[in-house]
Scaffold this motif. Structure first.
Motif, mmCIF file in Angstrom:
data_model
loop_
_atom_site.group_PDB
_atom_site.id
_atom_site.type_symbol
_atom_site.label_atom_id
_atom_site.label_comp_id
_atom_site.label_asym_id
_atom_site.label_seq_id
_atom_site.Cartn_x
_atom_site.Cartn_y
_atom_site.Cartn_z
ATOM 1 N N SER A 13 0.836 -1.203 0.000
ATOM 2 C CA SER A 13 0.000 0.000 0.000
ATOM 3 C C SER A 13 0.871 1.254 0.000
ATOM 4 C CB SER A 13 -0.924 0.022 1.221
ATOM 5 O OG SER A 13 -0.189 0.193 2.428
ATOM 6 N N VAL A 14 2.134 1.120 0.390
ATOM 7 C CA VAL A 14 3.060 2.251 0.455
ATOM 8 C C VAL A 14 3.242 2.942 -0.907
ATOM 9 C CG1 VAL A 14 5.510 2.816 0.835
ATOM 10 C CG2 VAL A 14 4.251 1.497 2.547
ATOM 11 N N PRO A 15 3.300 2.196 -2.034
ATOM 12 C CA PRO A 15 3.510 2.876 -3.318
ATOM 13 C C PRO A 15 2.379 3.783 -3.772
ATOM 14 C CG PRO A 15 4.184 0.574 -3.471
ATOM 15 C CD PRO A 15 3.456 0.738 -2.164
ATOM 16 N N ILE A 16 1.165 3.612 -3.274
ATOM 17 C CA ILE A 16 0.053 4.411 -3.793
ATOM 18 C C ILE A 16 0.296 5.905 -3.580
ATOM 19 C CG2 ILE A 16 -2.426 4.895 -3.646
ATOM 20 C CD1 ILE A 16 -2.855 1.914 -2.996
ATOM 21 N N PRO A 17 0.565 6.379 -2.366
ATOM 22 C CA PRO A 17 0.863 7.810 -2.219
ATOM 23 C C PRO A 17 2.191 8.206 -2.859
ATOM 24 C CG PRO A 17 1.123 6.663 -0.128
ATOM 25 C CD PRO A 17 0.471 5.702 -1.062
ATOM 26 N N PHE A 18 3.104 7.271 -2.983
ATOM 27 C CA PHE A 18 4.363 7.522 -3.701
ATOM 28 C C PHE A 18 4.057 7.889 -5.146
ATOM 29 C CE2 PHE A 18 8.349 5.637 -5.681
ATOM 30 C CZ PHE A 18 9.241 6.560 -5.141
ATOM 31 N N PHE A 19 3.220 7.101 -5.816
ATOM 32 C CA PHE A 19 2.818 7.404 -7.190
ATOM 33 C C PHE A 19 2.123 8.769 -7.279
ATOM 34 C CE2 PHE A 19 1.906 2.568 -7.953
ATOM 35 C CZ PHE A 19 3.266 2.299 -7.862
ATOM 36 N N GLU A 20 1.273 9.048 -6.283
ATOM 37 C CA GLU A 20 0.500 10.301 -6.310
ATOM 38 C C GLU A 20 1.408 11.530 -6.306
ATOM 39 O OE1 GLU A 20 -3.543 8.765 -4.005
ATOM 40 O OE2 GLU A 20 -1.928 9.704 -2.864
ATOM 41 N N ALA A 21 2.573 11.406 -5.691
ATOM 42 C CA ALA A 21 3.479 12.546 -5.565
ATOM 43 C C ALA A 21 4.091 12.977 -6.891
ATOM 44 C CB ALA A 21 4.594 12.211 -4.578
ATOM 45 N N PHE A 22 3.980 12.151 -7.926
ATOM 46 C CA PHE A 22 4.593 12.453 -9.226
ATOM 47 C C PHE A 22 3.650 13.250 -10.133
ATOM 48 C CE2 PHE A 22 7.284 9.211 -7.582
ATOM 49 C CZ PHE A 22 8.525 9.371 -8.197
ATOM 50 N N GLU A 23 2.603 13.791 -9.580
ATOM 51 C CA GLU A 23 1.570 14.485 -10.344
ATOM 52 C C GLU A 23 2.129 15.569 -11.267
ATOM 53 O OE1 GLU A 23 -2.599 16.911 -9.441
ATOM 54 O OE2 GLU A 23 -1.289 16.256 -7.794
#
Length: 308
Positions: free
Chosen positions: A123-133
């Protein structure tokens, strides 16, 4: 800048609460994001510490020759690597966890560095991905035994079962390449159909065995920005035994580092996360060593790209 024995390869520390030093790569950890069972810490919460400790014996001499990289273990003159330690997370605060992961990643990206995140569960990668907006269009290459396209698990949309489903909803994610799938997971035909209809390129572990990693690299666009996400169960359990749901027939260590090198030769690696190492289930620390060696190779690939 001072060093800390508990950093990855003994690199210098940094503090995400302060302005970041000029750097090429910033490593940080997150034990929890969105627990499958609220209030219960992740089964992989001790993964970041195990990865940092795995290669401690080598950190006194980073000029040792690394045959997998065909170069020194870590060349401080070529690449500036810092380790910010682990973020403050709690299994009781999933929304706050996601926010702190997202905020930390954005800060690292804004500094011009490549963030390398150690988990924690998938579940850790989900907000990680979001940060690349704000980074433009991205390709995600996922290495994993499982599809991770469930919309919700037990009412939650942000657990380890929904990682790639959430990624597919982010407008800046242009391509998804999934590698190493095999065995039995939580997804069914509905999730598989949704992934294929979205356009995800799926390469099973058997595909890699039959055709090699070059078949995956054909799906990576030249000069694209690529974010790599690695679930340790994507590798065969003989390589990384310490996972929560081992599946036979996974990728080899060389499959994974060749994939990373192949991506770096075609595209820019703009971020990487490695999750789902469960040290309590490891055997003679071999899984932690393998995970740490994958990070070493990724750092080397980013360094080589930087020199071009």
């Amino acid at each position: 800048m001072a060093t800390d024995r508990n950093t990855f390869l003994g690199v210098a520390t940094c503090d995400l609460a302060l302005p970041l030093p000029a750097s090429d790569i910033v490593i940080f950890g997150a034990a929890d994001a969105t627990p499958h069972l609220k209030g219960r810490t992740s089964h992989a919460a001790n993964g970041p510490t195990a990865i940092r400790n795995a290669l401690r014996v080598y950190q006194a001499d980073l000029s040792r020759w690394d045959f997998d990289q065909d170069g020194v273990l870590l060349d401080r003159e070529q690449i500036r690597v810092f380790d910010c330690g682990d973020l403050p997370t709690s299994p009781d605060a999933p929304e706050e966890n996601r926010n702190v992961i997202r905020t930390a990643t954005k800060k690292i990206l804004a500094s011009g560095a490549v963030p390398v995140l150690l988990g924690g569960d998938d579940s850790v990668p989900i907000p990680f991905f979001e940060a690349f907006e704000d980074m433009g269009k991205l390709t995600i290459m996922q290495i994993d035994a499982h599809l991770d396209w469930k919309d919700r698990r037990d009412g939650s949309a942000h657990t380890f079962s929904s990682t790639m489903r959430r990624a597919s909803e982010m407008p800046w994610i242009e391509r998804i390449v999934q590698v190493g799938l095999r065995g039995i997971g939580g997804s069914g035909l509905q999730e598989l159909s949704r992934a294929r209809n979205w356009g995800s390129r799926i390469f099973t572990a058997r595909d890699i065995k039959r055709q090699g990693v070059h078949t995956v690299l054909s799906a990576i666009e030249e000069n694209s920005n690529c974010l790599i996400t690695i679930d340790c169960d994507g590798l065969d359990p003989s390589v990384i035994p310490g996972v929560i749901l081992p599946q036979p027939g996974g990728l080899s260590y060389f499959d994974v580092i060749d994939l990373i090198a192949g991506v770096a030769s075609k595209a820019r690696i703009v971020g990487l996360d490695l999750v789902e190492l469960v040290p309590e289930r490891d055997v003679q620390n071999i899984g932690a060593i393998c995970a740490a060696r994958i990070i070493c190779n990724a750092i080397g690939c980013i360094a080589k790209h930087k020199m071009l």
